[in-house]
Motif scaffolding. Structure first.
Motif, PDB file in Angstrom:
ATOM      1  N   LEU A   1     -13.709 -43.881 -30.691  1.00 42.26           N
ATOM      2  CA  LEU A   1     -15.148 -43.711 -30.553  1.00 42.26           C
ATOM      3  C   LEU A   1     -15.427 -42.380 -29.875  1.00 42.26           C
ATOM      4  N   LEU A   2     -16.211 -41.527 -30.525  1.00 44.54           N
ATOM      5  CA  LEU A   2     -16.698 -40.302 -29.894  1.00 44.54           C
ATOM      6  C   LEU A   2     -18.023 -40.639 -29.232  1.00 44.54           C
ATOM      7  N   ASN A   3     -18.064 -40.607 -27.904  1.00 46.15           N
ATOM      8  CA  ASN A   3     -19.273 -40.959 -27.168  1.00 46.15           C
ATOM      9  C   ASN A   3     -20.056 -39.707 -26.800  1.00 46.15           C
ATOM     10  N   ILE A   4     -21.378 -39.748 -27.085  1.00 48.92           N
ATOM     11  CA  ILE A   4     -22.269 -38.616 -26.817  1.00 48.92           C
ATOM     12  C   ILE A   4     -23.382 -39.113 -25.895  1.00 48.92           C
ATOM     13  N   HIS A   5     -23.402 -38.616 -24.668  1.00 45.34           N
ATOM     14  CA  HIS A   5     -24.361 -39.127 -23.695  1.00 45.34           C
ATOM     15  C   HIS A   5     -25.790 -38.713 -24.033  1.00 45.34           C
ATOM     16  N   GLY A   6     -26.760 -39.442 -23.483  1.00 40.76           N
ATOM     17  CA  GLY A   6     -28.163 -39.133 -23.667  1.00 40.76           C
ATOM     18  C   GLY A   6     -28.678 -38.210 -22.578  1.00 40.76           C
ATOM     19  N   GLY A   7     -29.999 -37.994 -22.590  1.00 37.47           N
ATOM     20  CA  GLY A   7     -30.606 -37.150 -21.579  1.00 37.47           C
ATOM     21  C   GLY A   7     -31.562 -36.112 -22.134  1.00 37.47           C
ATOM     22  N   GLY A   8     -32.194 -36.395 -23.274  1.00 37.09           N
ATOM     23  CA  GLY A   8     -33.193 -35.483 -23.803  1.00 37.09           C
ATOM     24  C   GLY A   8     -32.671 -34.108 -24.150  1.00 37.09           C
ATOM     25  N   PHE A   9     -31.378 -33.991 -24.449  1.00 33.34           N
ATOM     26  CA  PHE A   9     -30.701 -32.722 -24.744  1.00 33.34           C
ATOM     27  C   PHE A   9     -30.598 -31.814 -23.522  1.00 33.34           C
ATOM     28  N   MET A  10     -31.148 -32.251 -22.363  1.00 38.57           N
ATOM     29  CA  MET A  10     -31.289 -31.371 -21.206  1.00 38.57           C
ATOM     30  C   MET A  10     -30.508 -31.825 -19.976  1.00 38.57           C
ATOM     31  N   ILE A  11     -30.257 -33.112 -19.860  1.00 41.21           N
ATOM     32  CA  ILE A  11     -29.578 -33.641 -18.684  1.00 41.21           C
ATOM     33  C   ILE A  11     -28.490 -34.610 -19.134  1.00 41.21           C
TER      34      ILE A  11
ATOM     35  N   PRO B   1     -44.892 -36.865 -22.807  1.00 38.34           N
ATOM     36  CA  PRO B   1     -44.744 -35.570 -22.124  1.00 38.34           C
ATOM     37  C   PRO B   1     -43.297 -35.125 -21.986  1.00 38.34           C
ATOM     38  N   ASN B   2     -42.394 -36.056 -21.676  1.00 36.84           N
ATOM     39  CA  ASN B   2     -40.978 -35.685 -21.580  1.00 36.84           C
ATOM     40  C   ASN B   2     -40.413 -35.317 -22.950  1.00 36.84           C
ATOM     41  N   ALA B   3     -40.882 -36.004 -23.997  1.00 40.34           N
ATOM     42  CA  ALA B   3     -40.406 -35.679 -25.351  1.00 40.34           C
ATOM     43  C   ALA B   3     -40.820 -34.268 -25.751  1.00 40.34           C
ATOM     44  N   VAL B   4     -42.036 -33.869 -25.395  1.00 33.25           N
ATOM     45  CA  VAL B   4     -42.501 -32.516 -25.698  1.00 33.25           C
ATOM     46  C   VAL B   4     -41.610 -31.481 -25.007  1.00 33.25           C
ATOM     47  N   ILE B   5     -41.323 -31.704 -23.726  1.00 34.95           N
ATOM     48  CA  ILE B   5     -40.462 -30.787 -22.978  1.00 34.95           C
ATOM     49  C   ILE B   5     -39.072 -30.746 -23.600  1.00 34.95           C
ATOM     50  N   SER B   6     -38.560 -31.911 -23.957  1.00 36.76           N
ATOM     51  CA  SER B   6     -37.209 -32.014 -24.508  1.00 36.76           C
ATOM     52  C   SER B   6     -37.049 -31.195 -25.783  1.00 36.76           C
ATOM     53  N   TRP B   7     -37.961 -31.370 -26.734  1.00 34.59           N
ATOM     54  CA  TRP B   7     -37.828 -30.670 -28.008  1.00 34.59           C
ATOM     55  C   TRP B   7     -38.069 -29.170 -27.861  1.00 34.59           C
ATOM     56  N   ASN B   8     -38.993 -28.772 -26.987  1.00 36.47           N
ATOM     57  CA  ASN B   8     -39.194 -27.340 -26.753  1.00 36.47           C
ATOM     58  C   ASN B   8     -37.952 -26.702 -26.147  1.00 36.47           C
ATOM     59  N   ALA B   9     -37.283 -27.427 -25.255  1.00 38.29           N
ATOM     60  CA  ALA B   9     -36.060 -26.907 -24.647  1.00 38.29           C
ATOM     61  C   ALA B   9     -34.943 -26.796 -25.676  1.00 38.29           C
ATOM     62  N   TYR B  10     -34.839 -27.792 -26.550  1.00 36.24           N
ATOM     63  CA  TYR B  10     -33.730 -27.860 -27.510  1.00 36.24           C
ATOM     64  C   TYR B  10     -33.899 -26.870 -28.658  1.00 36.24           C
ATOM     65  N   LEU B  11     -35.136 -26.732 -29.158  1.00 36.58           N
ATOM     66  CA  LEU B  11     -35.382 -25.905 -30.335  1.00 36.58           C
ATOM     67  C   LEU B  11     -35.963 -24.538 -30.001  1.00 36.58           C
ATOM     68  N   GLY B  12     -36.557 -24.400 -28.833  1.00 38.67           N
ATOM     69  CA  GLY B  12     -37.263 -23.179 -28.482  1.00 38.67           C
ATOM     70  C   GLY B  12     -38.751 -23.450 -28.393  1.00 38.67           C
ATOM     71  N   GLU B  13     -39.394 -22.841 -27.438  1.00 42.61           N
ATOM     72  CA  GLU B  13     -40.813 -23.073 -27.205  1.00 42.61           C
ATOM     73  C   GLU B  13     -41.623 -22.800 -28.472  1.00 42.61           C
ATOM     74  N   GLY B  14     -42.410 -23.800 -28.872  1.00 42.46           N
ATOM     75  CA  GLY B  14     -43.281 -23.651 -30.027  1.00 42.46           C
ATOM     76  C   GLY B  14     -42.641 -23.936 -31.370  1.00 42.46           C
ATOM     77  N   VAL B  15     -41.334 -24.150 -31.395  1.00 41.15           N
ATOM     78  CA  VAL B  15     -40.643 -24.397 -32.671  1.00 41.15           C
ATOM     79  C   VAL B  15     -40.802 -25.841 -33.155  1.00 41.15           C
ATOM     80  N   PRO B  16     -40.750 -26.858 -32.265  1.00 42.44           N
ATOM     81  CA  PRO B  16     -40.884 -28.235 -32.754  1.00 42.44           C
ATOM     82  C   PRO B  16     -42.154 -28.435 -33.578  1.00 42.44           C
TER      83      PRO B  16
END
Length: 271
Positions: A78-88, A208-223
Motif C-alpha cells: 500500500l502506498l499511503n499518501i497523507h492528507g492536509g489540503g496539499f499544504m500540511i 474558505p480552507n478549500a479556496v486557500i488550498s487550491w490557490n496554494a496548489y495550483l497558483g493564485e487565481g488558477v483554480p
C-alpha cells in the motif's frame, strides 16, 4: 453552525482545533508538536525511515516503511499518501492509521512525505508520489511486496493525489495499481458543487480552507480556469477507463462530499 451530527460525534466537535490554512507554516508546527507528543505503539510492526530517489532533478523523497514483524514471503503493498489540503500533514500524522492497517491486513505500507504547497505547487507533490511508486515497484522483492498487489491509499488531499496517481501511472505506462482507496478525496478545483457552496463553517474543513488550498496548489487565481490538469484535479478527467477498482468514501457535512460522489459515479460509468 447547526448540523445534525450524530450524538456520539456531537460531543467531540467542540474539542476539534481551529484550523487556519492562511498560515500553513504555523499550522505545520502545531501538527508536528501534536505528532511528537503522541508516539504510537509499534508492537508487531517493523518501521524503517528511508530517502528514496525523487523525480528527475528533484530531491530524494522521505518515506516510512511499515512491515508486519517477522514477515516471510510476499504480501500486498500500500502506498499511503497523507492528507492536509496539499499544504500540511506529514508521515508522522498517519503513523497510527498505517500501523493499524499493517496489523489488521498484514500488508506492507510505504508512506510518502511529498513536497507541500505553496512552496512546492503542482505537480511537485504528485511527481514525488509517482517516483515513490516506481521505487516500490523496483524494490518490491526486498520489501516483501507482490508487485501485482500494489494499491494507492489516501484521504482528503491524499485521496485526490491517489486518484491523480492512478491516472498518471495509467497514462505513463508506469507501475500498475490494483486498487485505489479514496477517502473523502479532494478532486475538484472548481468549487461549484452543492456541498462546497453550502459548508462554509464546518469544523476542520470548509469552503474558505478549500479556496486557500487550491490557490496554494495550483497558483493564485488558477483554480476554476479552463486549463487545469486532470492530474491536479481528477474531476477534470474525461477518460476514466482502465483505472483500478476504487473505494470512495464521503462524509455528510463536508465540502468534499459531492465531488467525491460525482467522481465515484464517473468511475462507475467508465466501468
Amino acid at each position: 453552525m447547526t448540523y445534525r451530527f450524530d450524538p456520539e460525534l456531537a460531543a467531540v466537535v467542540p474539542m476539534l482545533p481551529a484550523v487556519d490554512f492562511a498560515d500553513p507554516r504555523a499550522l505545520r508546527a502545531q501538527i508536528a508538536e501534536f505528532a511528537n507528543a503522541n508516539q504510537p505503539d509499534l508492537a508487531g510492526v517493523d518501521v524503517l525511515d528511508l530517502r528514496v530517489p525523487g523525480p528527475p532533478g528533484s530531491p530524494k523523497v522521505p518515506v516510512r516503511v511499515y512491515r508486519p514483524a517477522g514477515l516471510t514471503g510476499m504480501t500486498a503493498g500500500l502506498l499511503n499518501i497523507h492528507g492536509g489540503g496539499f499544504m500540511i500533514g506529514s508521515i508522522a500524522v498517519d503513523d497510527a492509521a498505517c500501523l493499524d492497517l499493517v496489523r489488521g491486513l498484514g500488508v506492507v505500507i510505504v508512506s510518502v512525505e511529498y513536497r507541500l504547497a505553496p512552496e512546492h505547487p503542482f505537480p511537485a507533490g504528485l511527481e514525488d508520489c509517482y517516483a515513490v511508486l516506481e521505487w516500490i515497484a523496483k524494490a518490491a522483492g526486498d520489501l516483501g511486496i507482490d508487485p501485482t498487489r500494489l494499491a494507492a491509499h489516501g484521504v482528503s488531499a491524499g485521496g485526490g493525489l491517489a486518484a491523480a496517481l492512478a491516472l498518471l501511472t495509467r497514462d505513463r505506462g508506469g507501475p500498475p495499481l490494483c486498487f485505489q482507496f479514496l477517502g473523502y478525496p479532494e478532486v475538484d478545483d472548481r468549487l461549484e458543487t452543492g456541498s462546497t457552496r453550502r459548508f462554509v463553517d464546518t469544523p476542520l474543513w470548509n469552503r474558505p480552507n478549500a479556496v486557500i488550498s487550491w490557490n496554494a496548489y495550483l497558483g493564485e487565481g488558477v483554480p476554476g480556469t479552463p486549463d487545469v490538469s486532470p492530474y491536479a484535479a481528477p474531476a477534470r478527467a474525461t477518460d476514466l477507463t482502465g483505472l483500478p477498482p476504487a473505494y470512495v468514501s464521503v462524509m455528510e457535512f463536508d465540502p468534499l462530499r459531492d465531488e467525491g460522489i460525482a467522481y465515484a459515479q464517473a468511475l462507475l460509468a467508465a466501468g
